[in-house]
Design an enzyme around this catalytic site. Structure first.
Site, PDB file in Angstrom:
ATOM      1  N   GLN A  79      36.706  78.204  -5.704  1.00 11.44           N
ATOM      2  CA  GLN A  79      37.223  76.833  -5.662  1.00 11.44           C
ATOM      3  C   GLN A  79      37.662  76.404  -4.264  1.00 11.44           C
ATOM      4  O   GLN A  79      37.982  75.230  -4.060  1.00 11.44           O
ATOM      5  CB  GLN A  79      38.414  76.686  -6.636  1.00 11.44           C
ATOM      6  CG  GLN A  79      38.035  76.848  -8.096  1.00 11.44           C
ATOM      7  CD  GLN A  79      37.074  75.777  -8.598  1.00 11.44           C
ATOM      8  OE1 GLN A  79      36.985  74.693  -8.036  1.00 11.44           O
ATOM      9  NE2 GLN A  79      36.342  76.084  -9.653  1.00 11.44           N
ATOM     10  N   HIS A 100      40.716  83.240 -12.859  1.00 15.70           N
ATOM     11  CA  HIS A 100      39.579  82.930 -13.737  1.00 15.70           C
ATOM     12  C   HIS A 100      39.175  84.230 -14.439  1.00 15.70           C
ATOM     13  O   HIS A 100      39.365  85.309 -13.890  1.00 15.70           O
ATOM     14  CB  HIS A 100      38.442  82.427 -12.836  1.00 15.70           C
ATOM     15  CG  HIS A 100      37.239  81.902 -13.543  1.00 15.70           C
ATOM     16  ND1 HIS A 100      36.249  82.717 -14.050  1.00 15.70           N
ATOM     17  CD2 HIS A 100      36.850  80.637 -13.818  1.00 15.70           C
ATOM     18  CE1 HIS A 100      35.304  81.966 -14.593  1.00 15.70           C
ATOM     19  NE2 HIS A 100      35.643  80.706 -14.471  1.00 15.70           N
ATOM     20  N   CYS A 112      38.293  78.835 -18.646  1.00 11.57           N
ATOM     21  CA  CYS A 112      38.049  80.260 -18.347  1.00 11.57           C
ATOM     22  C   CYS A 112      39.271  80.895 -17.688  1.00 11.57           C
ATOM     23  O   CYS A 112      39.123  81.747 -16.788  1.00 11.57           O
ATOM     24  CB  CYS A 112      36.812  80.469 -17.471  1.00 11.57           C
ATOM     25  SG  CYS A 112      35.312  79.965 -18.256  1.00 11.57           S
ATOM     26  N   ASP A 135      38.874  85.383  -4.233  1.00 10.63           N
ATOM     27  CA  ASP A 135      37.973  84.576  -5.048  1.00 10.63           C
ATOM     28  C   ASP A 135      37.982  83.177  -4.437  1.00 10.63           C
ATOM     29  O   ASP A 135      38.946  82.425  -4.584  1.00 10.63           O
ATOM     30  CB  ASP A 135      38.468  84.565  -6.499  1.00 10.63           C
ATOM     31  CG  ASP A 135      37.642  83.646  -7.387  1.00 10.63           C
ATOM     32  OD1 ASP A 135      36.840  82.855  -6.856  1.00 10.63           O
ATOM     33  OD2 ASP A 135      37.809  83.706  -8.619  1.00 10.63           O
ATOM     34  N   LYS A 175      28.824  75.464  -6.770  1.00 13.87           N
ATOM     35  CA  LYS A 175      30.067  74.691  -6.682  1.00 13.87           C
ATOM     36  C   LYS A 175      30.197  74.005  -5.327  1.00 13.87           C
ATOM     37  O   LYS A 175      31.182  73.322  -5.055  1.00 13.87           O
ATOM     38  CB  LYS A 175      31.278  75.598  -6.920  1.00 13.87           C
ATOM     39  CG  LYS A 175      31.370  76.095  -8.361  1.00 13.87           C
ATOM     40  CD  LYS A 175      32.642  76.850  -8.589  1.00 13.87           C
ATOM     41  CE  LYS A 175      32.632  77.663  -9.862  1.00 13.87           C
ATOM     42  NZ  LYS A 175      32.763  76.859 -11.076  1.00 13.87           N
TER      43      LYS A 175
HETATM   44  N1  PLP Z   1      36.497  81.998  -9.979  1.00 18.32           N
HETATM   45  C1  PLP Z   1      36.950  80.745 -10.058  1.00 18.32           C
HETATM   46  C2  PLP Z   1      38.289  80.412  -9.467  1.00 18.32           C
HETATM   47  C3  PLP Z   1      36.181  79.766 -10.679  1.00 18.32           C
HETATM   48  O1  PLP Z   1      36.631  78.505 -10.754  1.00 18.32           O
HETATM   49  C4  PLP Z   1      34.920  80.118 -11.212  1.00 18.32           C
HETATM   50  C5  PLP Z   1      34.103  79.124 -11.927  1.00 18.32           C
HETATM   51  O2  PLP Z   1      34.574  78.122 -12.402  1.00 18.32           O
HETATM   52  C6  PLP Z   1      34.484  81.441 -11.084  1.00 18.32           C
HETATM   53  C7  PLP Z   1      35.301  82.349 -10.466  1.00 18.32           C
HETATM   54  C8  PLP Z   1      33.160  81.880 -11.620  1.00 18.32           C
HETATM   55  O3  PLP Z   1      32.133  81.259 -10.912  1.00 18.32           O
HETATM   56  P1  PLP Z   1      30.608  81.422 -11.388  1.00 18.32           P
HETATM   57  O4  PLP Z   1      30.577  81.022 -12.823  1.00 18.32           O
HETATM   58  O5  PLP Z   1      29.865  80.483 -10.499  1.00 18.32           O
HETATM   59  O6  PLP Z   1      30.244  82.840 -11.174  1.00 18.32           O
END
Ligand code: PLP
Length: 403
Positions: free
Chosen positions: A202, A122, A361, A199, A225
């Protein structure tokens, strides 16, 4: 097994119509809906115990502080952290990764050093490292994917060397739904003495997270999430790293003593929590964790994987269907013929079906595959097979319109 129809009663937002059609909410990878216990907790906290934490000696402040710290304990138990001061509250995954990129970066990254990420990250696990590299003269090394869009383990091993200072990878791809072999990724990095950031944006809502079993050095996730409120997230860090790192932001609460000549910093976790924290958000995240634990992470994982497998099989009935990667998590990305994802998304929306379209993203991954974007359906504990069937019928209808 969980009963999704029972669970749905806790989510009033799902009980509505969009353009006269029952809402089918399949954009859970972007954010999940909130159960009543979480929204009630937010209202009750503001109505009954609101007071700034760690500051007052008065009754309300003490209760708010106790509940805030109890929430930290719940997070620690949820991810099996050894110590609750290894849990830092942030705004979400993005801020957690930025914290590490800044604080670990300022402390340990120098010109010529290397940071390893993967192609399926992401943007929030790409750009902070890119900026760190620009600041320091370090180099970003990217692990490619195999022909079936999985993490290329052999290429990964080749990317690690004596200059690598950190590996930062996603546990589950937000686009492909692929679950990466995170334990092996960490083990391999550790065999070279390299720490790993996971990370878990998900993975934390879908599969059991155990930072000790995976031996993660850092792990980041977002409350919103996983049925919790927006604006609250978590960074887990091993005590030895957090103690060695410079603070991220400066101000109230993160200090021990302040004199115009010199300031000393507070102990963990407060060293990384400058200013008034989102304590109501943290308390409500604790309630979301209680809610998840009561249903059982194993039950949630089993339900969502069964739903994903079922939907993948049914999607294959559709002519010119392309499913990208191996959706072994709870998200499926696809395209039908040359129907643009935005067209598919707009028409499905008219049928009451909320799915995500575009690059999610993760532009480098979309470029790597060589497509304009995907249509993504992503599931949560409250989704049902009947909803998957409505999605399939909707896609068939749209495909027919495009001939
Ligand atoms: N990393 C992953 C794999 C994501 O799917 C997301 C959000 O969709 C993020 C990071 C960023 O999360 P946040 O926008 O809640 O900070």
């Amino acid at each position: 097994m969980l009963n999704a129809n029972d669970i749905r009663k806790q989510f009033p937002i799902l009980d509505q119509t969009i353009y006269g059609k029952p809402l089918i909410y399949l954009d859970n990878a972007a954010t999940t809906q909130k159960p009543l216990c979480v929204t009630d907790c937010i209202a009750t906290s503001y109505n009954e115990i609101n007071s700034n934490v760690h500051r007052g000696i008065h009754h309300l402040s003490q209760i708010a502080t106790e509940q805030f710290e109890a929430a930290r304990g719940k997070v620690a138990t949820f991810i099996n952290a050894q110590r609750s001061h290894e849990i830092i509250f942030t705004r979400g995954t993005t801020e957690s990764i930025n914290l590490v990129a800044t604080s670990f970066g300022n402390t340990f990254i120098n010109q010529g050093d290397e940071i390893v990420i993967s192609t399926m990250e992401h943007h929030s696990n790409i750009v902070p490292w890119q900026m760190l590299c620009q600041r320091t003269g370090a180099k970003l090394r990217v692990v490619p994917l195999t022909h079936d869009l999985r993490f290329d383990f052999d290429a990964y091993k080749n990317r690690l060397n004596e200059k690598t200072r950190l590996v930062s990878v996603t546990h589950v791809s937000n686009v492909l739904g692929t679950i990466n072999p995170i334990k092996e990724i960490i083990e391999t990095a550790h065999s070279h003495g390299i720490p790993v950031l996971v990370d878990a944006a998900q993975s934390s809502p879908h599969i059991k997270t155990d930072v000790q079993a995976m031996d993660a050095d850092f792990l980041a996730f977002s409350g919103h999430k996983m049925y919790g409120p927006t604006g609250i997230g978590v960074l887990y860090g091993k005590e030895k790293w957090l103690n060695a790192m410079q603070p991220y932001q400066f101000g109230g609460e993160m200090i021990q003593t302040v004199h115009f000549e010199k300031t000393t910093f507070n102990e963990l976790p407060y060293k990384f929590e400058a200013g008034t924290p989102n304590y109501i958000g943290a308390i409500a995240l604790g309630t979301a964790i209680d809610f998840i634990q009561a249903i059982g992470m194993e039950n949630i994982a089993a339900h969502e994987s069964a739903l994903t497998r079922y939907t993948v099989e049914r999607l294959k009935e559709i002519d010119n269907m392309r499913i990208f990667g191996t959706p072994d998590g709870a998200a499926i990305s696809f395209l039908v013929g040359d129907i643009h994802p935005a067209d598919m998304g707009t028409l499905l929306d008219r049928l009451g079906i909320a799915i995500r379209t575009g690059h999610h993203c993760a532009q480098p991954l979309i470029d790597y595959i060589g497509i304009p974007g995907t249509v993504r359906a992503s599931f949560a504990m409250y989704n049902t097979k009947e909803e998957a069937d409505v999605l399939i019928d909707g896609i068939k209808r749209v495909a027919k319109m495009f001939g």
